[in-house]
Scaffold this motif. Sequence first.
Motif, PDB file in Angstrom:
ATOM      1  N   LEU A  52     -28.711  36.294 -31.677  1.00  0.00           N
ATOM      2  CA  LEU A  52     -28.038  35.815 -32.891  1.00  0.00           C
ATOM      3  C   LEU A  52     -27.096  34.657 -32.595  1.00  0.00           C
ATOM      4  O   LEU A  52     -26.910  33.777 -33.441  1.00  0.00           O
ATOM      5  CB  LEU A  52     -27.282  36.959 -33.566  1.00  0.00           C
ATOM      6  CG  LEU A  52     -28.151  37.954 -34.321  1.00  0.00           C
ATOM      7  CD1 LEU A  52     -27.330  39.186 -34.718  1.00  0.00           C
ATOM      8  CD2 LEU A  52     -28.765  37.315 -35.553  1.00  0.00           C
ATOM      9  N   VAL A  53     -26.495  34.646 -31.418  1.00  0.00           N
ATOM     10  CA  VAL A  53     -25.627  33.522 -31.041  1.00  0.00           C
ATOM     11  C   VAL A  53     -26.456  32.293 -30.698  1.00  0.00           C
ATOM     12  O   VAL A  53     -26.251  31.218 -31.271  1.00  0.00           O
ATOM     13  CB  VAL A  53     -24.719  33.891 -29.844  1.00  0.00           C
ATOM     14  CG1 VAL A  53     -23.952  32.669 -29.347  1.00  0.00           C
ATOM     15  CG2 VAL A  53     -23.759  35.005 -30.212  1.00  0.00           C
ATOM     16  N   ILE A  54     -27.395  32.451 -29.770  1.00  0.00           N
ATOM     17  CA  ILE A  54     -28.154  31.315 -29.258  1.00  0.00           C
ATOM     18  C   ILE A  54     -29.103  30.738 -30.305  1.00  0.00           C
ATOM     19  O   ILE A  54     -29.167  29.523 -30.502  1.00  0.00           O
ATOM     20  CB  ILE A  54     -28.931  31.719 -27.984  1.00  0.00           C
ATOM     21  CG1 ILE A  54     -27.963  32.174 -26.870  1.00  0.00           C
ATOM     22  CG2 ILE A  54     -29.837  30.584 -27.504  1.00  0.00           C
ATOM     23  CD1 ILE A  54     -26.961  31.128 -26.421  1.00  0.00           C
ATOM     24  N   GLU A  55     -29.854  31.583 -30.962  1.00  0.00           N
ATOM     25  CA  GLU A  55     -30.862  31.101 -31.913  1.00  0.00           C
ATOM     26  C   GLU A  55     -30.361  31.051 -33.354  1.00  0.00           C
ATOM     27  O   GLU A  55     -30.861  30.262 -34.152  1.00  0.00           O
ATOM     28  CB  GLU A  55     -32.106  31.983 -31.836  1.00  0.00           C
ATOM     29  CG  GLU A  55     -32.794  31.901 -30.498  1.00  0.00           C
ATOM     30  CD  GLU A  55     -33.997  32.820 -30.383  1.00  0.00           C
ATOM     31  OE1 GLU A  55     -34.477  33.336 -31.424  1.00  0.00           O
ATOM     32  OE2 GLU A  55     -34.450  33.032 -29.248  1.00  0.00           O
ATOM     33  N   GLY A  56     -29.391  31.899 -33.672  1.00  0.00           N
ATOM     34  CA  GLY A  56     -28.933  31.985 -35.057  1.00  0.00           C
ATOM     35  C   GLY A  56     -27.632  31.273 -35.353  1.00  0.00           C
ATOM     36  O   GLY A  56     -27.237  31.156 -36.507  1.00  0.00           O
ATOM     37  N   VAL A  80     -20.670  46.115 -24.577  1.00  0.00           N
ATOM     38  CA  VAL A  80     -21.480  45.135 -25.312  1.00  0.00           C
ATOM     39  C   VAL A  80     -20.815  43.755 -25.334  1.00  0.00           C
ATOM     40  O   VAL A  80     -21.430  42.765 -24.917  1.00  0.00           O
ATOM     41  CB  VAL A  80     -21.775  45.621 -26.751  1.00  0.00           C
ATOM     42  CG1 VAL A  80     -22.554  44.583 -27.537  1.00  0.00           C
ATOM     43  CG2 VAL A  80     -22.528  46.956 -26.713  1.00  0.00           C
ATOM     44  N   ALA A  81     -19.599  43.668 -25.821  1.00  0.00           N
ATOM     45  CA  ALA A  81     -18.949  42.358 -26.005  1.00  0.00           C
ATOM     46  C   ALA A  81     -18.885  41.527 -24.721  1.00  0.00           C
ATOM     47  O   ALA A  81     -19.293  40.358 -24.732  1.00  0.00           O
ATOM     48  CB  ALA A  81     -17.565  42.538 -26.613  1.00  0.00           C
ATOM     49  N   PRO A  82     -18.424  42.084 -23.586  1.00  0.00           N
ATOM     50  CA  PRO A  82     -18.369  41.255 -22.376  1.00  0.00           C
ATOM     51  C   PRO A  82     -19.761  40.819 -21.905  1.00  0.00           C
ATOM     52  O   PRO A  82     -19.935  39.694 -21.424  1.00  0.00           O
ATOM     53  CB  PRO A  82     -17.707  42.137 -21.326  1.00  0.00           C
ATOM     54  CG  PRO A  82     -17.225  43.349 -22.020  1.00  0.00           C
ATOM     55  CD  PRO A  82     -17.862  43.407 -23.359  1.00  0.00           C
ATOM     56  N   ALA A  83     -20.735  41.687 -22.048  1.00  0.00           N
ATOM     57  CA  ALA A  83     -22.095  41.347 -21.616  1.00  0.00           C
ATOM     58  C   ALA A  83     -22.703  40.262 -22.500  1.00  0.00           C
ATOM     59  O   ALA A  83     -23.443  39.403 -22.014  1.00  0.00           O
ATOM     60  CB  ALA A  83     -22.964  42.597 -21.596  1.00  0.00           C
ATOM     61  N   VAL A  84     -22.385  40.281 -23.788  1.00  0.00           N
ATOM     62  CA  VAL A  84     -22.870  39.221 -24.682  1.00  0.00           C
ATOM     63  C   VAL A  84     -22.227  37.898 -24.281  1.00  0.00           C
ATOM     64  O   VAL A  84     -22.913  36.869 -24.176  1.00  0.00           O
ATOM     65  CB  VAL A  84     -22.591  39.541 -26.171  1.00  0.00           C
ATOM     66  CG1 VAL A  84     -22.880  38.336 -27.061  1.00  0.00           C
ATOM     67  CG2 VAL A  84     -23.398  40.745 -26.615  1.00  0.00           C
ATOM     68  N   ARG A  85     -20.927  37.909 -24.016  1.00  0.00           N
ATOM     69  CA  ARG A  85     -20.251  36.674 -23.588  1.00  0.00           C
ATOM     70  C   ARG A  85     -20.906  36.101 -22.332  1.00  0.00           C
ATOM     71  O   ARG A  85     -21.152  34.899 -22.232  1.00  0.00           O
ATOM     72  CB  ARG A  85     -18.769  36.930 -23.329  1.00  0.00           C
ATOM     73  CG  ARG A  85     -17.945  37.044 -24.575  1.00  0.00           C
ATOM     74  CD  ARG A  85     -16.450  37.092 -24.246  1.00  0.00           C
ATOM     75  NE  ARG A  85     -15.767  37.820 -25.270  1.00  0.00           N
ATOM     76  CZ  ARG A  85     -15.368  39.089 -25.182  1.00  0.00           C
ATOM     77  NH1 ARG A  85     -15.567  39.782 -24.090  1.00  0.00           N
ATOM     78  NH2 ARG A  85     -14.762  39.666 -26.185  1.00  0.00           N
ATOM     79  N   GLU A  86     -21.179  36.968 -21.360  1.00  0.00           N
ATOM     80  CA  GLU A  86     -21.807  36.523 -20.115  1.00  0.00           C
ATOM     81  C   GLU A  86     -23.213  35.993 -20.360  1.00  0.00           C
ATOM     82  O   GLU A  86     -23.595  34.954 -19.807  1.00  0.00           O
ATOM     83  CB  GLU A  86     -21.865  37.681 -19.111  1.00  0.00           C
ATOM     84  CG  GLU A  86     -20.512  38.075 -18.562  1.00  0.00           C
ATOM     85  CD  GLU A  86     -20.581  39.345 -17.702  1.00  0.00           C
ATOM     86  OE1 GLU A  86     -21.680  39.707 -17.240  1.00  0.00           O
ATOM     87  OE2 GLU A  86     -19.520  39.961 -17.503  1.00  0.00           O
ATOM     88  N   ALA A  87     -23.994  36.693 -21.162  1.00  0.00           N
ATOM     89  CA  ALA A  87     -25.364  36.258 -21.443  1.00  0.00           C
ATOM     90  C   ALA A  87     -25.382  34.920 -22.169  1.00  0.00           C
ATOM     91  O   ALA A  87     -26.201  34.045 -21.865  1.00  0.00           O
ATOM     92  CB  ALA A  87     -26.101  37.325 -22.255  1.00  0.00           C
ATOM     93  N   VAL A  88     -24.483  34.742 -23.120  1.00  0.00           N
ATOM     94  CA  VAL A  88     -24.411  33.473 -23.847  1.00  0.00           C
ATOM     95  C   VAL A  88     -24.007  32.345 -22.902  1.00  0.00           C
ATOM     96  O   VAL A  88     -24.602  31.261 -22.924  1.00  0.00           O
ATOM     97  CB  VAL A  88     -23.438  33.576 -25.048  1.00  0.00           C
ATOM     98  CG1 VAL A  88     -23.109  32.202 -25.629  1.00  0.00           C
ATOM     99  CG2 VAL A  88     -24.013  34.503 -26.112  1.00  0.00           C
ATOM    100  N   ALA A  89     -23.036  32.594 -22.044  1.00  0.00           N
ATOM    101  CA  ALA A  89     -22.611  31.585 -21.083  1.00  0.00           C
ATOM    102  C   ALA A  89     -23.771  31.179 -20.165  1.00  0.00           C
ATOM    103  O   ALA A  89     -23.979  29.983 -19.892  1.00  0.00           O
ATOM    104  CB  ALA A  89     -21.423  32.079 -20.258  1.00  0.00           C
ATOM    105  N   ARG A  90     -24.545  32.156 -19.706  1.00  0.00           N
ATOM    106  CA  ARG A  90     -25.719  31.868 -18.863  1.00  0.00           C
ATOM    107  C   ARG A  90     -26.732  31.025 -19.613  1.00  0.00           C
ATOM    108  O   ARG A  90     -27.269  30.057 -19.075  1.00  0.00           O
ATOM    109  CB  ARG A  90     -26.403  33.183 -18.429  1.00  0.00           C
ATOM    110  CG  ARG A  90     -25.982  33.700 -17.099  1.00  0.00           C
ATOM    111  CD  ARG A  90     -26.900  34.811 -16.586  1.00  0.00           C
ATOM    112  NE  ARG A  90     -27.299  35.808 -17.569  1.00  0.00           N
ATOM    113  CZ  ARG A  90     -26.591  36.881 -17.884  1.00  0.00           C
ATOM    114  NH1 ARG A  90     -25.418  37.101 -17.298  1.00  0.00           N
ATOM    115  NH2 ARG A  90     -27.038  37.746 -18.776  1.00  0.00           N
TER     116      ARG A  90
END
Length: 93
Positions: A52-56, A80-90
């Motif tokens: 949702l962050v990257i594509e949406g 969830v929240a920290p892992a989403v931040r890390e995944a988005v940064a990657r």
Amino acid sequence: MHARIDAGAASAGRDPAAVKRIYNVFGLVTGGPSLDAFQWPASRWVEELTTLVIEGGMDTFIFGPGDDVVRQVELFAAEVAPAVREAVARERR
């Protein structure tokens, strides 16, 4: 819809990048797979929210647990929240 928001912001003299893209998500962080929508393990929440962050284009999520509110918010905040931040940064590198 983001294009409409961007156009509206620009026509109002606002920077479209300054407009928050907030998405309400309601469900449960579970210990394993579930057939119910939005009742997922943390890893699935991370996948879905990262998409949702990257594509949406979303940048903020408001989590509304359906049950066991305190424990669910703790799980979401810790797993969830920290892992989403890390995944988005990657993804953005």
